[in-house]
Design an enzyme around this catalytic site. Structure first.
Site, mmCIF file in Angstrom:
data_model
loop_
_atom_site.group_PDB
_atom_site.id
_atom_site.type_symbol
_atom_site.label_atom_id
_atom_site.label_comp_id
_atom_site.label_asym_id
_atom_site.label_seq_id
_atom_site.Cartn_x
_atom_site.Cartn_y
_atom_site.Cartn_z
ATOM 1 N N CYS A 42 53.086 15.364 -21.150
ATOM 2 C CA CYS A 42 53.615 15.254 -22.779
ATOM 3 C C CYS A 42 53.368 13.702 -23.007
ATOM 4 O O CYS A 42 53.424 13.369 -24.135
ATOM 5 C CB CYS A 42 54.755 15.691 -23.172
ATOM 6 S SG CYS A 42 55.980 14.796 -22.518
ATOM 7 N N GLN B 270 53.976 -8.897 -14.300
ATOM 8 C CA GLN B 270 53.393 -7.828 -13.572
ATOM 9 C C GLN B 270 54.013 -7.182 -12.929
ATOM 10 O O GLN B 270 53.669 -6.184 -12.100
ATOM 11 C CB GLN B 270 52.025 -8.585 -12.819
ATOM 12 C CG GLN B 270 51.192 -9.320 -13.254
ATOM 13 C CD GLN B 270 50.485 -10.214 -12.525
ATOM 14 O OE1 GLN B 270 49.525 -9.753 -11.931
ATOM 15 N NE2 GLN B 270 50.824 -11.371 -12.181
ATOM 16 N N ASN B 271 55.424 -7.421 -12.580
ATOM 17 C CA ASN B 271 56.516 -7.133 -11.951
ATOM 18 C C ASN B 271 56.998 -5.471 -12.624
ATOM 19 O O ASN B 271 57.330 -5.554 -13.785
ATOM 20 C CB ASN B 271 57.620 -7.737 -11.585
ATOM 21 C CG ASN B 271 57.009 -9.121 -10.744
ATOM 22 O OD1 ASN B 271 55.948 -8.898 -10.284
ATOM 23 N ND2 ASN B 271 57.958 -10.062 -10.639
ATOM 24 N N VAL B 272 57.397 -4.541 -11.834
ATOM 25 C CA VAL B 272 57.784 -3.313 -12.232
ATOM 26 C C VAL B 272 59.501 -3.494 -11.991
ATOM 27 O O VAL B 272 59.937 -2.315 -12.499
ATOM 28 C CB VAL B 272 57.270 -1.925 -11.554
ATOM 29 C CG1 VAL B 272 55.689 -2.068 -11.900
ATOM 30 C CG2 VAL B 272 57.556 -2.226 -9.817
ATOM 31 N N CYS C 265 60.562 18.068 -16.813
ATOM 32 C CA CYS C 265 60.440 17.187 -17.941
ATOM 33 C C CYS C 265 61.465 17.277 -19.033
ATOM 34 O O CYS C 265 61.374 18.400 -19.515
ATOM 35 C CB CYS C 265 59.131 16.902 -18.774
ATOM 36 S SG CYS C 265 59.183 15.846 -20.176
ATOM 37 N N HIS D 184 52.396 -4.079 -15.929
ATOM 38 C CA HIS D 184 52.140 -2.839 -15.116
ATOM 39 C C HIS D 184 53.193 -1.744 -15.048
ATOM 40 O O HIS D 184 53.235 -1.237 -13.933
ATOM 41 C CB HIS D 184 51.805 -3.450 -13.724
ATOM 42 C CG HIS D 184 50.796 -4.430 -13.543
ATOM 43 N ND1 HIS D 184 50.521 -5.474 -12.488
ATOM 44 C CD2 HIS D 184 49.746 -4.556 -14.314
ATOM 45 C CE1 HIS D 184 49.246 -5.956 -12.678
ATOM 46 N NE2 HIS D 184 48.877 -5.519 -13.520
HETATM 47 P P1 OAD Z 1 50.785 -10.940 -4.579
HETATM 48 O O1 OAD Z 1 51.454 -10.503 -3.670
HETATM 49 O O2 OAD Z 1 49.492 -10.654 -4.540
HETATM 50 O O3 OAD Z 1 51.065 -12.654 -5.053
HETATM 51 C C1 OAD Z 1 52.452 -12.892 -4.845
HETATM 52 C C2 OAD Z 1 52.340 -14.589 -4.868
HETATM 53 O O4 OAD Z 1 53.686 -15.047 -4.775
HETATM 54 C C3 OAD Z 1 51.477 -15.312 -3.544
HETATM 55 O O5 OAD Z 1 50.511 -16.311 -3.924
HETATM 56 C C4 OAD Z 1 52.829 -16.089 -2.844
HETATM 57 O O6 OAD Z 1 52.114 -17.219 -2.283
HETATM 58 C C5 OAD Z 1 53.711 -16.114 -4.092
HETATM 59 N N1 OAD Z 1 55.066 -16.426 -3.407
HETATM 60 C C6 OAD Z 1 55.857 -15.465 -2.374
HETATM 61 N N2 OAD Z 1 56.994 -15.948 -2.348
HETATM 62 C C7 OAD Z 1 57.190 -16.979 -3.320
HETATM 63 C C8 OAD Z 1 58.489 -17.735 -3.620
HETATM 64 N N3 OAD Z 1 59.698 -17.611 -3.367
HETATM 65 N N4 OAD Z 1 58.216 -18.416 -4.579
HETATM 66 C C9 OAD Z 1 56.975 -18.668 -5.351
HETATM 67 N N5 OAD Z 1 56.209 -18.063 -5.068
HETATM 68 C C10 OAD Z 1 56.116 -17.250 -4.037
HETATM 69 O O7 OAD Z 1 51.620 -10.344 -6.087
HETATM 70 P P2 OAD Z 1 51.086 -10.425 -7.542
HETATM 71 O O8 OAD Z 1 50.207 -11.583 -7.889
HETATM 72 O O9 OAD Z 1 52.173 -10.092 -8.481
HETATM 73 O O10 OAD Z 1 50.090 -4.427 -9.107
HETATM 74 O O11 OAD Z 1 50.389 -9.038 -7.637
HETATM 75 C C11 OAD Z 1 49.668 -8.544 -8.711
HETATM 76 C C12 OAD Z 1 49.582 -6.974 -8.664
HETATM 77 O O12 OAD Z 1 49.113 -6.534 -7.569
HETATM 78 C C13 OAD Z 1 51.075 -6.513 -8.683
HETATM 79 O O13 OAD Z 1 51.817 -6.208 -9.896
HETATM 80 C C14 OAD Z 1 50.792 -5.218 -8.117
HETATM 81 C C15 OAD Z 1 50.086 -5.573 -7.031
HETATM 82 O O14 OAD Z 1 48.985 -4.369 -6.808
HETATM 83 C C16 OAD Z 1 50.166 -2.807 -9.321
HETATM 84 O O15 OAD Z 1 51.010 -2.522 -8.765
HETATM 85 C C17 OAD Z 1 49.408 -2.561 -10.528
#
Ligand code: OAD
Length: 238
Positions: free
Chosen positions: A125, A96-98, A141, A114
């Site tokens: 375009c 999900q990371n960019v 562009c 994402h």
């Molecule tokens: P979140 O910020 O919602 O969750 C991150 C998770 O990583 C949490 O459950 C933390 O407990 C855990 N965490 C933090 N530090 C850690 C570490 N060192 N080791 C292991 N776990 C750790 O992020 P995502 O679930 O990725 O979307 O969020 C999903 C989407 O929401 C993202 O891709 C983004 C955001 O809005 C878009 O931008 C479309």
């Protein structure tokens, strides 16, 4: 119970896998969405209303990504991909990371559901291209020559995540589903554990603490991704 080693591993990563590389998460205390309103920064409507603010936000995040380096969790996943491939298996890495830290750690196939911060999308375009420098409203562009149509190639709230069919097909064909560093609060990714369970695929979450959908997993390893991911992969002989 003695298990046979997995041959087709599906890994879903979230912001937590990059946390030890210094890139902030979204929903932890002090996370991105506790400091900034996503509705003003991460929606097509926000971009239409105030493109400069949205571009500034992503330009700053792009600088952060370029300054970051992969950590031990990224490296372990890249190693596991190579080891599984060498024994005729495969590791499908859906993030999900960019950021591009999985690629820089050596992962060969990374599916960015994402989008990618180091890519630009022309809204006119619809072409995408690589870009490491700031995007400005005055940019032209390179494909269609229109001005002011460029945006980061990231998926905003209200937009469809990329590669859904390929992701769900890979998930259906896997024998182990692992979610790493994701809070389990954004769909469709948060629903993948249920898809896996419905197919009797073994599921494990690796996270700092139980995620929102922790109960949906068969097993869990709690700790920092930089330690817990290499340890779990070592348990699997990867
Ligand atoms: P979140 O910020 O919602 O969750 C991150 C998770 O990583 C949490 O459950 C933390 O407990 C855990 N965490 C933090 N530090 C850690 C570490 N060192 N080791 C292991 N776990 C750790 O992020 P995502 O679930 O990725 O979307 O969020 C999903 C989407 O929401 C993202 O891709 C983004 C955001 O809005 C878009 O931008 C479309």
């Amino acid at each position: 119970m003695l298990r046979s080693p997995p041959q087709a591993v599906f890994v879903l990563t979230g912001a937590g896998v990059s946390a030890e590389s210094g890139l902030g998460t979204f929903r932890d205390a002090g996370g991105m969405w506790s400091r900034f309103d996503p509705m003003r920064l991460a929606t097509p409507e926000a971009f239409a209303e105030d493109p400069d603010t949205v571009l500034d936000f992503y330009n700053l995040r792009r600088c952060g990504v370029l300054a970051a380096v992969p950590n031990a969790a990224h490296a372990a996943l890249a190693r596991a991909e190579a080891r599984l491939a060498a024994r005729g298996g495969r590791l499908f890495l859906c993030t999900q990371n960019v950021d591009d830290l999985h690629e820089r750690a050596g992962s060969r196939t990374v599916v960015h559901m994402h989008g990618e911060l180091l890519k630009v999308l022309c809204q006119a375009c619809t072409r995408t291209f690589a870009r490491r420098t700031d995007i400005l409203r005055t940019d032209v562009c390179p494909h269609c020559a229109r001005i002011g149509t460029l945006r980061p190639d990231v998926v905003w709230f209200g937009e469809m995540p990329h590669h859904r069919d390929a992701i769900e097909a890979a998930l259906a064909g896997s024998d182990l589903f692992v979610a790493v560093g994701t809070s389990g609060s954004v769909y469709p990714a948060a629903g993948y554990v249920s898809l896996a369970r419905a197919r009797n695929i073994r599921t494990c979450e690796i996270n700092l603490a139980p995620s929102d959908n922790a109960d949906a997993f068969d097993e869990a390893r709690y700790g920092r991704a930089g330690e817990a991911v290499p340890a779990f992969l070592a348990e699997l002989g990867l």
